[in-house]
Design an enzyme around this catalytic site. Structure first.
Site, PDB file in Angstrom:
ATOM      1  N   ASP C  53     -40.430 -27.716  27.255  1.00 31.42           N
ATOM      2  CA  ASP C  53     -39.137 -27.609  26.564  1.00 31.42           C
ATOM      3  C   ASP C  53     -38.300 -26.485  27.182  1.00 31.42           C
ATOM      4  OD1 ASP C  53     -37.232 -27.329  24.058  1.00 31.42           O
ATOM      5  OD2 ASP C  53     -38.498 -29.082  23.645  1.00 31.42           O
ATOM      6  N   ASP C  54     -37.409 -25.906  26.411  1.00 36.07           N
ATOM      7  CA  ASP C  54     -36.426 -24.920  26.895  1.00 36.07           C
ATOM      8  C   ASP C  54     -37.097 -23.678  27.497  1.00 36.07           C
ATOM      9  OD1 ASP C  54     -33.944 -23.825  27.352  1.00 36.07           O
ATOM     10  OD2 ASP C  54     -33.315 -23.854  25.270  1.00 36.07           O
ATOM     11  N   LYS C 128     -35.981 -34.557  28.027  1.00 33.43           N
ATOM     12  CA  LYS C 128     -35.438 -34.319  26.682  1.00 33.43           C
ATOM     13  C   LYS C 128     -34.109 -33.623  26.862  1.00 33.43           C
ATOM     14  CE  LYS C 128     -36.145 -31.515  22.526  1.00 33.43           C
ATOM     15  NZ  LYS C 128     -37.065 -30.624  21.770  1.00 33.43           N
ATOM     16  N   ASP C 130     -30.794 -31.981  25.125  1.00 33.44           N
ATOM     17  CA  ASP C 130     -30.399 -31.346  23.867  1.00 33.44           C
ATOM     18  C   ASP C 130     -28.872 -31.307  23.699  1.00 33.44           C
ATOM     19  OD1 ASP C 130     -30.854 -30.037  21.441  1.00 33.44           O
ATOM     20  OD2 ASP C 130     -32.352 -28.698  22.320  1.00 33.44           O
ATOM     21  N   ARG C 186     -32.860 -38.545  18.782  1.00 33.98           N
ATOM     22  CA  ARG C 186     -33.135 -37.836  17.538  1.00 33.98           C
ATOM     23  C   ARG C 186     -32.160 -38.285  16.460  1.00 33.98           C
ATOM     24  NH1 ARG C 186     -34.929 -32.650  18.000  1.00 33.98           N
ATOM     25  NH2 ARG C 186     -34.115 -32.419  15.885  1.00 33.98           N
ATOM     26  N   ASP C 190     -33.573 -30.253  13.419  1.00 34.50           N
ATOM     27  CA  ASP C 190     -34.950 -29.950  13.809  1.00 34.50           C
ATOM     28  C   ASP C 190     -35.907 -29.957  12.622  1.00 34.50           C
ATOM     29  OD1 ASP C 190     -34.014 -29.611  16.340  1.00 34.50           O
ATOM     30  OD2 ASP C 190     -34.643 -27.525  16.536  1.00 34.50           O
TER      31      ASP C 190
END
Lengths: 457, 457, 457, 457
Positions: C53-54, C128, C130, C186, C190
């Site tokens: 992830d990030d 992914k 965002d 999504r 979150d």
């Protein structure tokens, strides 16, 4: 800067045929109605726009210019405007920012320049511009702004001064930009002749929802009042929230309800366009429309709407499930204050306020200096004309109103207010001050009490 | 990347004339006020921006540049900024992203470049940029972003560093993009001087509805607090949620209410712009504004807002139908935790929480490691200055505050917090830990208790 | 046509570091985690994507290409993807369609082409993508579509096949267009590690409001389940509603709650990305994640989500005011039916349904032919692995799972379901049919019962 | 001006395969069904469009033109249209304003011109145009208008007259612009075969919210009726609110419920497309579909929908929590009035109205002149065909309906209504007038009473 055509420094007043007559328009209707306005003294208290609504159109010519219907208007539009101007009126017309008007005549969308040229050539002084059949060009403020600005620019380009009245039913937050391109903007679906009955065809009851499915055609007096409450402050000299044309005298409400309707439209600084068929004007209706003390509220030079300071639903409901009371207040020229008690409960109510509440917007919880002053209270409906007098007027007895009649074409409301002209002041009925801060009034069901407070300090 | 002008690493502090004085602005006002800020010690605890709001403008010249009003500002804007800079202040000004400002002076829409050049030439350090008369250019985030970005770009192009403060009333989800072009962004309609009275002119009560009809001009303290709750996390060093200027000392609230208002603004990391007329500053007001232990929360180097962990409406309501209690918490530098108990019920309340709830955002249902630590509890209002001391200050007794006064221009809050400067710590009043996890406090009506928790583990 | 990269024919499975580790990423983390996935048998039941992830980013170079952080990833990204590929995994990475990522590293907005080239050159198999810091480019479906489509096109242009996973939090009706450009999208803010606690930071509770102020960062399991209910049918092979990464094993929920969470994610055809730190995997957590009978529901070849057929709030509420029960159902391969009883009430409940209700979507009021069939009922959690077995696996006793372990890399779920592999069928616990149409089950508080119905007709 | 193709001067009638057969389409299905329509007399009472829904497509050719599926339609589309035309029918087809159709065949987005050319070359008379996979091109009225207008223009360019039916599920306020480009527009998600059960897959229950998350696929009869209520007035000759295809005869409702469904669709001026599989048509279903007195309401030459004048929820609720009663009314040709009593309560109800309420839209509170007239009341279902007669028809006994059967291909509804054809008038059951203004009826649970009022004044 902003809409700066110098017009509508106070809310426009006049007459429009739609509410009573719809598509049934003609040259005779306009001229006959104007005569009534003139001879009944209504012109002199301020009703000086004669506005022709939808259905005047003929075909659009091959040259792109719109024609009028020659059967309904045999001598043409210029003839009408000349006649009206001769009688001291201004002439209003109608179109729609769509491919068709609401009655499915030719609309002005993408024809703005040529249509404005026609209006100018016909001597038109006022344009009501509707929202039907907009071809999907709405849904964001920018697209609506652009659609209505096209006509604003087109009017300006003609060089003729025209009051520009938007009729987009409050969509796309027009109250945030209407004043930049026009002199007034409708804030709701169409009014109908009922005080408070909810109708499925006016479904937008949530004041947070300007994007309602259908602004509608059956909005009651109370529905419209409640819609404008959050942004009464958007109107000011040159541009006004438009609550739609008056239903006074149309037959669906009681006298008290019409008085409430008229009072609130005046206090909220809506344009005041008579909607009734004046050829059948009754004395009782006349005595509502011609009350100079209430019109002086509408035409107050400060141009400040009342704001609502109380709304209480804890009252008796009627068969429609409706019931509430409200208090509204705001400043008046020169140093006065207006207070309106609106009883929309299903029974007579005693409503009480005090100086702290009345001046809450000048400083909450009693911190406003005004709440320490002494005030005389004047009832603005106390001098309502006697019905027999009104009947004489309608029977042509011109002496009745010539003697002492308030004539705003001679004396402006501003000047008369400045010297406290008695005809605009109502009747003193009470006094409040720091020692006696409470103001308590009995208000009949579906009615208002409307007071001018004079500052003695 | 993002808005990277190096400013507002903590929320800006200062003074702005609008809340108390509106359009009544002048050279003297700014200079006189600055003197009070300086001599009362307020500058030294952090209030270093002096911001001139609307109504300073003259006409826009034929060359497209804006002029200031020469009567109000006879020596011009550069003179003011020079004076302010000499006193150790920074100078802020105002315009609107519309054709006019809210007070109907010349707006900057489509004049951004030349207006920014003027501000730079005048030595301006801060721009508050309003939202009135936007010509329909709002309604989607992109169009609002572009309208406000135009001024951001124009400021950057001048080469002069200016704190850029958006005032678009929370419209168009500005909290999702404001930080990319500005240092702060308003999140609601205008504040008014009341703790919790709902007013029709601040109608947007649904936190899910940023597209409200009218963000309004009468938003209470509680209304604004409740609006920001869902996105408190959007503020961080360089860009902040702006809850509007302070009403502390304006007269519409009790002392407890002003303390609550000030505490929440600090805890929520809003800019702290004093709104009162400082020429009439009272000792009591001064003792709220100058509490370094609370200001240290605002200026905390971590820049993390509190988040709400409890909201309970099941309490006594007042005559406006309002009543609730809330608990807010968040981390403080270096390893502390802030807890605020906000009692907006209509009576004194005993409010109880425990370590599991306080650290729910670090791990729910007791899974957070912090809930196993030992914590000392410090009351941040316990050291509030005595009113007699404040009175001496306002009477010119400079000795009072020079001795031991917290001076952030000499010692940064970060440094002082790092060595746990006593003046920023409040007074220890309790201890909690795994054996005694509950924290129970009596909170007076319309008030807060604000605690710094020190981690002993 | 549509998003046609051949990937995600069933919802993707794997691991992502964010929920447990946030920014704490490194080469070692990825390689160590992969080893656990491999040795615990989790890869073999389907978890084959390892997603970083990030926070992996370095600076963007002068050439416009993004660099990775060389301290965290000393051997570079290609090294990691090679290692992962060697172990039989696919490699996923992360960026944001904004100027910055959520953790304020370099974002990919307006850098899509070069960033996609970098990912391709690094052997990336999954992105992914965002939504932070989008520069106001959202608010209408078209503008969001275009922003996310830019990366879709850039990925396609590389020629490398990458699963493309949108993370725009359900904004702008992404469920209506996500499948045209991506493999999953999504649908909420979150997730956080709680079963049903409402949190101000996940404020969008109205399923009619995708334009919520702040999709948020603290959305509970029940909050997310309730959000997806109106459009469960939008997922299908190639593109899936993404309910966010799993919290199973994170510590904030009970075992029953984690079982419910995992079951619903499988039944709703969400991607199944393990969010726990696998280096600290407990036996109990393993026995949830490795249940092949439940994973077979997720990986069912028909790809049909359950739909909700009952929601009843008339049950006991907990201290958060929450409480409800739900029934969900949908078809399974080859001719089976899934029924899930979700008890989110604050006490054990007996829940009863019947064949007419179960098949209401095949024909209401008993008109569905299926309601006349005979069905055996299998409990999909009855074969959950014994914790002692799981402990042995985690202690390195590979014999445990090699013998009889379901290995989807050898036998596809489709094939195994087609021959009714016992390991995917659960345990028969009841029978229903026209004579005995009722199915009544006791469901513990905050738990599910999950049944596969086999058609005997 | 507006959509002016001369079609749909009354709401279109016919048959569409989707509700009963979905993707199971073929040449035989269309021809067999047409035979039933013809031989049962349904064509003659007005059902003259045979519409093929989704799944007829093959691949799109390299030349950009769409192919049909040659297995399902071995002789091609032109053959079918020729056959249908020979039988006196018109031929309808289907596509979607997206990259794919809802069943994931080739869509027409960005292929409008070539697809319209194909339809024209195949002799198509009607296009249903769906909304799936729109590539994010929705969310404002303008973008939806443009997307649907592209096909409108393409059809017009072919020179062939086609009825154009929008199927965008009521999104983006299509009821405000549909009439400018099409002959009908859907106003809700897909209908399902239930009277009033709420289903999560039809989640848009707030009439103020056209921007609902998912218009859905399981909208009940009552759900759809309640959605259209605020804008029933948007339909008029040439363009109609489309409430979706009929479920009559599908099996999920009682006979009373189907009668209510059919009556309301007729009264609301929705298109009447039979959705049942006509090859399995039952006598009872036939007697609903072939009632000329009710169809005459649908095909009334005035084209005015009923409007709702009462909605009362204060009645018995069923197990779904549903229950209400409604009264609807509107004008009929030549001078009649329609009144429909809709009982959606969970028990038989006696419902009473009076002339003042019936004519409230002509003037509230008894001010309408019509409320002073004398009226005879005719029950439009009193002449419903006997089931044994219907059975004979379906068994091929053509004599039954040839004798006295209403044949709209020979005599228009307008002409027959003008001379008060007995077959369209129902049976006189009551009289109301100023002396006896009340109309009180017993309405069974989930049923309607539908009355034509004849003005005797």
């Amino acid at each position: 800067m902003a809409h700066n055509n110098g017009l509508a420094r106070t809310p426009q007043m006049g007459w429009n045929n739609w509410n009573s007559l719809g598509c049934d328009v003609s040259q005779d209707l306009l001229l006959d109605t104007s005569k009534v306005l003139l001879e009944s003294g209504l012109r002199d208290v301020g009703y000086n726009y004669v506005v022709l609504d939808d259905c005047w159109q003929g075909e659009r010519g091959a040259d792109g210019y719109i024609n009028y219907n020659k059967e309904k208007f045999p001598k043409g539009m210029k003839y009408i405007s000349d006649e009206l101007h001769d009688m001291g009126f201004k002439y209003g017309m109608y179109s729609s920012a769509g491919e068709m008007t609401c009655a499915r005549f030719e609309g002005s969308l993408d024809h703005e320049v040529k249509d404005a040229e026609s209006y100018a050539s016909w001597g038109v002084d006022y344009l009501k511009y509707d929202n039907c059949f907009h071809m999907g060009r709405f849904g964001t403020p920018k697209i609506t702004f652009d659609r209505y600005n096209a006509m604003s620019q087109a009017i300006n380009a003609t060089g003729r001064s025209m009051l520009y009245s938007l009729c987009n039913w409050g969509e796309d937050y027009v109250h945030t930009f209407g004043m930049s391109i026009a002199n007034s903007w409708r804030i709701s679906g169409d009014i109908y002749d009922h005080f408070n009955r909810p109708d499925d065809l006016c479904s937008c009851t949530d004041p947070r929802d300007p994007h309602c499915v259908a602004p509608g055609t059956h909005c009651s007096i109370m529905n419209i009042i409640n819609k404008v409450a959050p942004y009464v402050d958007r109107g000011s000299p040159g541009g006004w929230n438009d609550l739609d044309m008056l239903e006074v005298g149309q037959g669906g409400m009681t006298d008290n309800e019409y008085v409430a309707h008229f009072s609130m439209w005046a206090a909220l600084k809506s344009p005041l366009l008579i909607g009734a068929d004046l050829r059948e004007l009754t004395p009782r209706t006349l005595t509502i429309l011609n009350n100079p003390a209430v019109i002086a509220v509408s035409q107050d030079p400060m141009g400040r709407s009342v704001a609502r300071i109380r709304q209480d639903f804890n009252v008796k409901k009627d068969r429609y499930g409706q019931g509430e009371i409200q208090i509204w207040t705001g400043p008046l020229y020169p140093n006065d204050q207006l207070v309106v008690f609106l009883n929309a409960a299903d029974e007579e109510m005693t409503i009480t306020t005090d100086l702290n509440e009345i001046f809450v917007h000048e400083g909450p919880e009693g911190s406003a200096p005004h709440s320490k002053h002494e005030w005389d209270i004047y009832d603005l409906w106390a001098d309502r004309m006697d019905e027999r007098q009104a009947e004489k007027i309608l029977n042509g007895d011109t002496q009745v109103f010539q003697k002492g009649w308030f004539n705003s074409t001679e004396t402006s409301y501003k000047d008369a207010l400045g010297r406290r002209d008695e005809r605009l002041m109502g009747v003193k009925v009470a006094h409040v001050g720091p020692a006696q801060p409470e103001l308590s009034v009995i208000v009949p069901r579906h009615s208002v009490k409307m007071f001018r407070m004079q500052d003695l300090s």
